[in-house]
Write an enzyme that holds these catalytic residues in place. Structure first.
Site, short mmCIF file in Angstrom:
data_model
loop_
_atom_site.label_atom_id
_atom_site.label_comp_id
_atom_site.label_asym_id
_atom_site.label_seq_id
_atom_site.Cartn_x
_atom_site.Cartn_y
_atom_site.Cartn_z
N ASP A 47 54.15 50.15 41.31
CA ASP A 47 53.02 49.86 40.44
C ASP A 47 52.41 51.20 40.02
OD1 ASP A 47 50.84 48.50 39.20
OD2 ASP A 47 49.64 48.77 41.01
N TYR A 48 51.51 51.18 39.02
CA TYR A 48 50.92 52.45 38.56
C TYR A 48 49.47 52.58 39.03
CZ TYR A 48 49.87 56.48 35.66
OH TYR A 48 49.50 57.75 35.24
N ASP A 49 48.55 51.85 38.40
CA ASP A 49 47.13 51.97 38.74
C ASP A 49 46.85 51.48 40.15
OD1 ASP A 49 45.60 52.66 36.04
OD2 ASP A 49 47.21 51.24 35.56
N LEU A 94 13.71 32.86 47.75
CA LEU A 94 12.94 31.68 48.08
C LEU A 94 11.80 31.44 47.11
CD1 LEU A 94 12.73 31.82 51.98
CD2 LEU A 94 13.76 30.01 50.61
N VAL A 95 11.27 32.51 46.50
CA VAL A 95 10.12 32.35 45.61
C VAL A 95 10.45 31.37 44.48
CG1 VAL A 95 8.57 33.55 44.01
CG2 VAL A 95 9.23 34.64 46.16
N ARG A 137 6.57 48.58 53.48
CA ARG A 137 7.09 49.94 53.74
C ARG A 137 6.27 51.00 52.99
NH1 ARG A 137 11.46 46.59 52.63
NH2 ARG A 137 12.88 46.18 54.36
#
Length: 431
Positions: free
Chosen positions: A203-205, A82-83, A17
């Site tokens: 619930d909280y979070d 793969l190397v 590229r």
């Protein structure tokens, strides 16, 4: 310093590229760095970095693999790589050499005899290189032979077979699990207004507030305070906050409301204004597990430990998600070994892993309220895996709501915190 004029780094950079601006800028940066290093440390007969910016033939590549004393492979993220496997395979006739491999490469899970490094930690890389360069030949051979055996056994046919088997298992598992349907607000409102004994468990979070890298940065805002104030003002409502947070934080943020609470998944419970502790809890296990978590934090910069009264939590909200999940896989088996004889439980939540006493969970805590009386309306909302215990322990007719789209034991779902707040505002009569 002792390796000056003794080691050469051969960098094979295959053009890719090169018409993209970002790639051209990266190439320029790398070449400047190589030039500076060679200019500073190089001598007439020794150049520390051999920079090759072109494709090499198959024979040339195999020669490099066979002659290299160390293969340094440091992807920041890679599905397999793969190397690394090619280097190991190329050493079949002469098992001398050391593979230094990024733990972010998928191959690292298979090639465990490689020296594993965190690609973000240059000190870790330097230490591994020194270990590789000083490793005895007998150990080099053992590591390479072991990895070569794995490559022969776990070939592409084996991979395809396991992949298909796991896909079938996943399909069967998902078929059995419930995908909750979207909560229909008019139906909920109708049931709410027709009832007189209501239990609301929140619930909280991740439910009432969004997640934040800093757990202490999500104190309730004015909108949430107004919603809770209106809900508790209705004498027909019993409001319960059932959270994994510590009781000190919950009391600081919400203690001024006449509501009941469960902290640390039920280690502490507040009813009628008084906190009580779940009996038969132990803390003797905490030092050993904390020591292991501290080592994990050292290896994972950005993560941290939250120590509660009777539980420990490792948070990885501030680090790369893939690295965090890899760390979880690594120490899951270690935690199971440490906890299996101590009546402990390991809970995996949203970028957090918590270790606590077994038998203490949000579901059991919920029973303290759900069995108090005959409620004619129950609403429970939560986002986490730990909230599934709540959903399973409530009557079938309860309005159990999962925040998010993951498979769940809940009957209904809402997309996120904003929709949860909107729903509660409507129930509370806030325009």
């Amino acid at each position: 310093p002792e390796w000056l004029r003794k080691v050469i780094l051969v960098m094979v950079v295959v053009p890719s590229r090169d018409t993209v601006d970002h790639y051209r800028a990266l190439k320029h940066e790398v070449e400047q760095l190589v030039s500076r290093l060679n200019g500073k440390f190089g001598t007439f007969d020794w150049v520390p970095v051999q920079y090759i910016y072109h494709a090499v033939s198959f024979n040339e590549l195999i020669t490099l693999y066979r002659e290299a004393d160390v293969a340094l492979i440091t992807p920041l993220r890679d599905g397999m790589n793969l190397v690394a496997k090619e280097y190991v395979a190329a050493k079949a006739h002469k098992p001398r050499g050391v593979l230094v491999l990024s733990e972010m490469a998928g191959a690292a899970n298979e090639l465990t005899e490689a020296l594993s490094i965190n690609p973000h930690d240059r000190h870790s890389i330097a230490k591994a290189l020194h270990e590789a360069l000083t490793m005895q030949e007998k150990e080099q051979e053992w590591r390479l032979r072991t990895m070569q055996t794995k490559l022969k056994n776990y070939d592409v046919r084996h991979w395809a077979k396991v992949f298909i088997q796991e896909q079938k298992k996943l399909m069967q598992s998902n078929h059995k699990r419930n995908q909750a349907r979207r909560l229909h607000l008019p139906s909920l409102q109708s049931a709410y207004h027709q009832s007189s004994q209501r239990l609301i468990i929140l619930d909280y979070d991740g439910t009432l507030v969004d997640f934040d890298p800093d757990p202490q940065a999500v104190a309730p805002d004015q909108e949430l305070l107004d919603i809770l104030e209106q809900l508790v003002a209705d004498a027909h409502n019993k409001v319960v906050i059932n959270s994994g947070r510590d009781r000190t934080t919950l009391e600081k943020w919400l203690g001024h409301f006449p509501i009941d609470m469960a902290a640390e998944h039920g280690v502490w419970m507040k009813q009628n204004g008084k906190w009580t502790q779940n009996p038969n809890l132990s803390k003797v296990w905490m030092p050993e597990v904390k020591s292991m978590l501290e080592d994990l934090v050292k290896r994972t910069p950005g993560s941290f430990i939250e120590e509660k009264d009777y539980s420990l939590a490792w948070h990885y909200r501030q680090i790369d998600k893939a690295l965090g999940e890899k760390r979880v896989r690594e120490f899951r088996d270690v935690l199971v070994y440490l906890t299996h004889n101590q009546d402990l439980q390991v809970l995996e939540g949203n970028k957090v892993v918590e270790i606590k006493n077994a038998g203490v969970n949000k579901g059991n805590a919920t029973l303290a309220w759900s069995q108090q009386q005959a409620w004619d309306f129950i609403l429970a909302i939560g986002d986490d895996l730990t909230d599934e215990d709540i959903f399973r322990n409530l009557p079938a007719e309860a309005y159990t709501v999962k925040v998010g789209l993951a498979p769940t034991a809940a009957r209904f779902s809402l997309p996120g915190v904003a929709e949860v707040r909107s729903t509660l505002r409507r129930l509370a009569g806030i325009a």
